[in-house]
Scaffold this motif. Sequence first.
Motif, PDB file in Angstrom:
ATOM      1  N   UNK A   1       0.815  -1.187   0.000  1.00  0.00           N
ATOM      2  CA  UNK A   1       0.000   0.000   0.000  1.00  0.00           C
ATOM      3  C   UNK A   1       0.867   1.263   0.000  1.00  0.00           C
ATOM      4  N   UNK A   2       1.918   1.284   0.822  1.00  0.00           N
ATOM      5  CA  UNK A   2       2.819   2.435   0.877  1.00  0.00           C
ATOM      6  C   UNK A   2       4.143   2.062   0.229  1.00  0.00           C
ATOM      7  N   UNK A   3       4.832   3.070  -0.275  1.00  0.00           N
ATOM      8  CA  UNK A   3       6.132   2.824  -0.908  1.00  0.00           C
ATOM      9  C   UNK A   3       7.160   2.460   0.163  1.00  0.00           C
ATOM     10  N   UNK A   4       8.251   1.874  -0.286  1.00  0.00           N
ATOM     11  CA  UNK A   4       9.322   1.483   0.637  1.00  0.00           C
ATOM     12  C   UNK A   4       9.889   2.707   1.350  1.00  0.00           C
ATOM     13  N   UNK A   5       9.956   3.842   0.643  1.00  0.00           N
ATOM     14  CA  UNK A   5      10.492   5.068   1.239  1.00  0.00           C
ATOM     15  C   UNK A   5       9.578   5.570   2.365  1.00  0.00           C
ATOM     16  N   UNK A   6       8.268   5.506   2.159  1.00  0.00           N
ATOM     17  CA  UNK A   6       7.315   5.934   3.192  1.00  0.00           C
ATOM     18  C   UNK A   6       7.460   5.046   4.427  1.00  0.00           C
ATOM     19  N   UNK A   7       7.548   3.741   4.221  1.00  0.00           N
ATOM     20  CA  UNK A   7       7.695   2.813   5.352  1.00  0.00           C
ATOM     21  C   UNK A   7       9.013   3.062   6.083  1.00  0.00           C
ATOM     22  N   UNK A   8      10.075   3.255   5.318  1.00  0.00           N
ATOM     23  CA  UNK A   8      11.396   3.509   5.917  1.00  0.00           C
ATOM     24  C   UNK A   8      11.355   4.772   6.784  1.00  0.00           C
ATOM     25  N   UNK A   9      10.736   5.839   6.283  1.00  0.00           N
ATOM     26  CA  UNK A   9      10.638   7.085   7.049  1.00  0.00           C
ATOM     27  C   UNK A   9       9.736   6.915   8.272  1.00  0.00           C
ATOM     28  N   UNK A  10       8.646   6.174   8.129  1.00  0.00           N
ATOM     29  CA  UNK A  10       7.740   5.935   9.258  1.00  0.00           C
ATOM     30  C   UNK A  10       8.445   5.146  10.364  1.00  0.00           C
ATOM     31  N   UNK A  11       9.260   4.190   9.971  1.00  0.00           N
ATOM     32  CA  UNK A  11      10.036   3.420  10.963  1.00  0.00           C
ATOM     33  C   UNK A  11      11.009   4.345  11.692  1.00  0.00           C
ATOM     34  N   UNK A  12      11.644   5.242  10.957  1.00  0.00           N
ATOM     35  CA  UNK A  12      12.581   6.182  11.570  1.00  0.00           C
ATOM     36  C   UNK A  12      11.849   7.126  12.535  1.00  0.00           C
ATOM     37  N   UNK A  13      10.673   7.570  12.155  1.00  0.00           N
ATOM     38  CA  UNK A  13       9.881   8.439  13.036  1.00  0.00           C
ATOM     39  C   UNK A  13       9.551   7.695  14.324  1.00  0.00           C
ATOM     40  N   UNK A  14       9.074   6.474  14.197  1.00  0.00           N
ATOM     41  CA  UNK A  14       8.710   5.688  15.383  1.00  0.00           C
ATOM     42  C   UNK A  14       9.922   5.440  16.275  1.00  0.00           C
ATOM     43  N   UNK A  15      11.058   5.207  15.655  1.00  0.00           N
ATOM     44  CA  UNK A  15      12.294   4.982  16.423  1.00  0.00           C
ATOM     45  C   UNK A  15      12.663   6.218  17.242  1.00  0.00           C
ATOM     46  N   UNK A  16      12.411   7.396  16.697  1.00  0.00           N
ATOM     47  CA  UNK A  16      12.786   8.645  17.366  1.00  0.00           C
ATOM     48  C   UNK A  16      11.761   9.128  18.401  1.00  0.00           C
TER      49      UNK A  16
END
Length: 115
Positions: A1-16
């Motif tokens: 549903x979401x691009x790999x870049x969106x998922x990668x950024x969302x993971x980084x947001x959650x990590x922070x």
Amino acid sequence: MYSANVIKLAIEIRRRLPESSKHLLCLSDPELMEQLLELFHLQTEPTIRQLIERVMEAAGPTWLERLSSSQRLVSSHHLHAPTTRRQPQLGANSAAPSPSPGLRLVSPPSKKHLH
């Protein structure tokens, strides 16, 4: 549903995110983008806000426009909303309790004067 870049950024947001806020962002939720919009307005951390902006850019112009329009709504609301927050006084130390009115803090006598 979401691009790999969106998922990668969302993971980084959650990590922070601080531990107390991580529950606000569920990466498997179909409402991830809505959660990010809400989180954008709850966060004061500039890095997290910038990452959310990057997610919206990567998700496409519709999401970027939704972020922009929600920012305008929040900004106009803050312009017209009464503020009840008090500004701290210069030199005030919020960590130390202030003495009660009528009480005076007295230093203990120095040992030099005790014989």
